[in-house]
Design an enzyme around this catalytic site. Sequence first.
Site, PDB file in Angstrom:
ATOM      1  N   HIS A   1       0.918  -1.081   0.052  1.00 47.45           N
ATOM      2  CA  HIS A   1       0.095  -0.101  -0.026  1.00 47.45           C
ATOM      3  C   HIS A   1       1.047   1.373  -0.103  1.00 47.45           C
ATOM      4  O   HIS A   1       1.935   1.371   0.485  1.00 47.45           O
ATOM      5  CB  HIS A   1      -0.913  -0.040   1.329  1.00 47.45           C
ATOM      6  CG  HIS A   1      -1.866   1.020   1.274  1.00 47.45           C
ATOM      7  ND1 HIS A   1      -1.681   2.226   1.525  1.00 47.45           N
ATOM      8  CD2 HIS A   1      -3.261   1.082   0.843  1.00 47.45           C
ATOM      9  CE1 HIS A   1      -3.031   2.668   1.476  1.00 47.45           C
ATOM     10  NE2 HIS A   1      -3.798   2.090   1.025  1.00 47.45           N
TER      11      HIS A   1
ATOM     12  N   CYS B   1      -6.683   7.084  11.726  1.00 48.67           N
ATOM     13  CA  CYS B   1      -7.274   8.462  11.827  1.00 48.67           C
ATOM     14  C   CYS B   1      -8.754   8.502  12.238  1.00 48.67           C
ATOM     15  O   CYS B   1      -9.315   7.512  12.444  1.00 48.67           O
ATOM     16  CB  CYS B   1      -7.263   9.227  10.358  1.00 48.67           C
ATOM     17  SG  CYS B   1      -8.443   8.651   9.407  1.00 48.67           S
TER      18      CYS B   1
ATOM     19  N   GLU C   1       0.763   4.401   1.331  1.00 43.26           N
ATOM     20  CA  GLU C   1       0.889   5.096   2.527  1.00 43.26           C
ATOM     21  C   GLU C   1       2.041   4.367   3.545  1.00 43.26           C
ATOM     22  O   GLU C   1       2.898   5.081   3.938  1.00 43.26           O
ATOM     23  CB  GLU C   1      -0.519   4.868   3.474  1.00 43.26           C
ATOM     24  CG  GLU C   1      -0.251   5.873   4.640  1.00 43.26           C
ATOM     25  CD  GLU C   1      -1.538   5.862   5.638  1.00 43.26           C
ATOM     26  OE1 GLU C   1      -2.520   5.472   5.260  1.00 43.26           O
ATOM     27  OE2 GLU C   1      -1.323   6.059   6.948  1.00 43.26           O
TER      28      GLU C   1
HETATM   29 FE1  SF4 Z   1      -6.737   8.820   4.958  1.00 45.31          FE
HETATM   30 FE2  SF4 Z   1      -8.015   9.406   7.217  1.00 45.31          FE
HETATM   31 FE3  SF4 Z   1      -6.746  11.360   5.768  1.00 45.31          FE
HETATM   32 FE4  SF4 Z   1      -9.135  10.157   4.774  1.00 45.31          FE
HETATM   33  S1  SF4 Z   1      -8.755  11.481   6.790  1.00 45.31           S
HETATM   34  S2  SF4 Z   1      -7.178  10.602   3.675  1.00 45.31           S
HETATM   35  S3  SF4 Z   1      -8.833   8.096   5.568  1.00 45.31           S
HETATM   36  S4  SF4 Z   1      -5.893   9.441   6.594  1.00 45.31           S
END
Ligand code: SF4
Length: 297
Positions: free
Chosen positions: A131, A198, A133
Amino acid sequence: MDVVKISPRGYCYGVVDAMKLVRQVAENPQAKKPIFVLGLIVHNRHVVEELDRYGVISLDGENRLQLLEQVDEGTVVFTAHGVSQTVRARAQEKGLDVVDATCPDVTKTHDLIRRLADDGYTILYIGRKGHPEPEGAMGEAPDHVQLIETAADVDGLDLAGRKLAVVTQTTLSRWDTEETIHRLKERYPQIEVFNEICLATQLRQDAAVREAANCDVVIVVGDVRSNNSNRLVQVVKEQAGRPAYLVDTVADINPKWLEGKHTVGVTAGSSTPSPITREVVQFLEAYEGAESAASRA
Ligand code: SF4
């Protein structure tokens, strides 16, 4: 059918801002052309097709550095997943204009990894191999970070006596990471834990698990490559004990999933455009099933 529209669902702030930035640059006559997005701006093919119509070229692939080698001029957009320092430096070296759509929550994790590395920590990053990230986050301090995916990976580590920290990818499931963190703490009681899942991901998962308790089945609208959409399916099955299915569009709904069911929950990953989820909701609200149609005949 009775449809429970699970809320919150769909686009998160990171995705909304990233989309806004790309549209702004596409509409800006001063922007250096061509405009490339390094990877998919979000993991959703409908969004990518929309950008295509704006003349924005999405370079598909997870290794950002390799993708960057395909770009020799114009503007390059970094996606919400973030990129490593090496990718940033290479883009500058190539003289490209850069538009950075990295989500602030991802940037926060990058800052944390750099700080921990500077303080001499060995960092275990819980994330999904392949991934983008993890690639970006680990690239902040490649000599200090190791990727682990599951609790089983902990058994293969040999880190006794090290100053340790564990950091999580933003879009994982809390329940999944808890097991891995628990195993890490058993082996390395000194480890410091930094939960970076998050808020948007957490709220969507909590709502899905809570509302699924009132549903016979849950449909998650999202792309097969979207990590957070897949995690929604997983948490509904594992934490709420309800069947859950991922669909890209309404066309993927299998009538068998709805046989004998009365209440269906609908949620969507944070990269899923609302009109696609709306179509799924409308279809299910109008759905009578083969049995009801036969009894009216
Ligand atoms: Fe990714 Fe969370 Fe940012 Fe949305 S808020 S882009 S899910 S890190």
